[in-house]
Design an enzyme around this catalytic site. Structure first.
Site: not given
Ligand SMILES: Cc1cc2nc3c(=O)[nH]c(=O)nc-3n(C[C@H](O)[C@H](O)[C@H](O)COP(=O)(O)OP(=O)(O)OC[C@H]3O[C@@H](n4cnc5c(N)ncnc54)[C@H](O)[C@@H]3O)c2cc1C
Length: 340
Positions: A168, A241, A336
């Site tokens: 992570r 998480s 996280e």
């Molecule tokens: C139901 C659920 C289950 C999940 N299960 C998992 C899992 O099993 N494993 C896991 O690892 N995660 C999990 N997550 C967390 C999440 O899905 C991941 O971290 C995912 O990669 C976040 O993507 P996002 O586009 O929503 O990012 P955001 O939430 O929009 O951003 C997350 C971070 O990334 C940065 N960011 C976003 N896009 C960019 C970019 N293009 N360039 C630079 N920085 C950027 C943001 O500034 C922020 O710091 C889960 C979330 C949910 C809601």
């Protein structure tokens, strides 16, 4: 306004974060062409203002409005760059949906991403915390990240080694102000061994009567497991998480196991990983609800918004959970999601 981007003032973010927190951004910038990033960063609405890159908002918690510019990508594109019959290099843009990419690669007969099925969010966010699930991590297949480096004002290509991946963690997460990820390239194989030894995957495949599973079957099993175990953000606000699983020394793990029967402990390269969900459940939080902020009754690691909770209320609950785990087990949980 340019065709390469769109600016919206005082933009609501409620539908742009999976906790469904009703925050606003001073400016929302939708990027249609990453080539316009230097021009966007030079504009007065963005220059010298706080900046947040947002994907689907599935790993952030807004505790207040964002007084600055929120950048988001609506770029689309997935393609196979090289294909020698056994391995293929796949390129995807930041705005693509992660699970959409997983499904597309499986449809091309490529394996490597099946255990990462149904993780919400965009491709651009995936390297941030080196997304991982069901015994796999992005870093195992990622080759290159293309990103705009705000310190030198240039687009750069970073190799896997330069991304500094661990559990992570990545250089992008360590310096979120510095990087804007625009493209991810992966190296996938047609005949990689499948990872079946994690948290119920084999049992799910057996229940589906799949004795000789394919990568697509593993993806299906993982999706079924995830749908059963995790609350769906489309129904109830959450960010998956909320805390990382803590990693402790072998000595500390042994000590804790002697004091707390049943404590699950897993071997990881840098020590022993504990289950944050188990620690939280032992402190009595599973299913807890106060107003609209709560802890899922499906999974103790998932904090939820039942409707109108504010980000500050969710964060306050998270801190109480963290304090109680610290008091009972002497372990400091680390959130996280990114706390804004
Ligand atoms: C139901 C659920 C289950 C999940 N299960 C998992 C899992 O099993 N494993 C896991 O690892 N995660 C999990 N997550 C967390 C999440 O899905 C991941 O971290 C995912 O990669 C976040 O993507 P996002 O586009 O929503 O990012 P955001 O939430 O929009 O951003 C997350 C971070 O990334 C940065 N960011 C976003 N896009 C960019 C970019 N293009 N360039 C630079 N920085 C950027 C943001 O500034 C922020 O710091 C889960 C979330 C949910 C809601």
């Amino acid at each position: 306004m340019s065709v390469h981007y769109t600016f919206t003032p005082d933009a609501p973010l409620t539908r742009r974060n999976t906790f469904r927190i009703a925050a606003h951004a001073t400016w929302l910038v939708e990027i249609h062409d990453p080539g316009a990033i230097p021009e966007i960063l030079a504009r007065p609405e963005v220059k010298s203002q706080p900046l947040l890159v947002l994907g689907e908002g599935s790993n952030v918690l807004f505790t207040r409005d964002f007084d600055g510019a929120v950048l988001t990508f609506d770029t689309r594109g997935m393609e196979m760059l090289e294909n020698d019959g056994e391995t293929a290099r796949v390129r995807a843009t930041a705005g693509e949906d992660w699970h959409g990419l997983v499904r597309w690669t499986l449809a091309q007969g490529l394996c490597g991403l099946e255990n990462l099925s149904l993780i919400p969010g965009t491709v651009g966010a995936a390297p941030m915390q080196n997304i991982g699930a069901y015994g796999a991590e992005l870093s195992e297949t990622l080759e290159i990240v293309e990103a705009y480096d705000r310190t030198c004002g240039e687009s750069v290509r970073l190799s896997r080694a330069q991304c500094g991946f661990s559990y992570r963690q990545s250089v992008f997460k360590q310096q979120p102000e510095r990087w804007i990820v625009t493209v991810v390239e992966l190296c996938l194989r047609r005949n990689a061994p499948l990872k079946l030894d994690y948290a119920g995957v084999r049992e799910e495949l057996a229940a589906l009567n799949l004795a000789q599973p394919t990568a697509a079957d593993v993806s299906e099993a993982v999706c079924r497991l995830r749908r059963r175990k995790l609350p769906d953000p489309a129904v109830i606000g959450n960010a998956g998480s909320f805390f990382k699983n803590p990693v402790v020394s072998p000595n500390q793990a042994a000590q804790l196991q002697s004091e707390h029967a049943g404590l699950p402990v897993f071997n990881v390269p840098d020590g022993k990983k504990l289950s944050a969900a188990w620690l939280i459940e032992q402190c009595g939080w599973k299913g807890f609800r106060e107003g609209d902020a709560g802890v899922s009754d499906k999974h103790a690691l998932v904090l939820v918004n039942y409707g109108c909770a504010t980000g500050a209320q969710i964060w306050s609950l998270a801190q109480r959970i963290r304090d109680s785990v610290q008091e009972k087990f002497g372990i400091r949980l680390e959130p996280e999601p990114r706390i804004i």
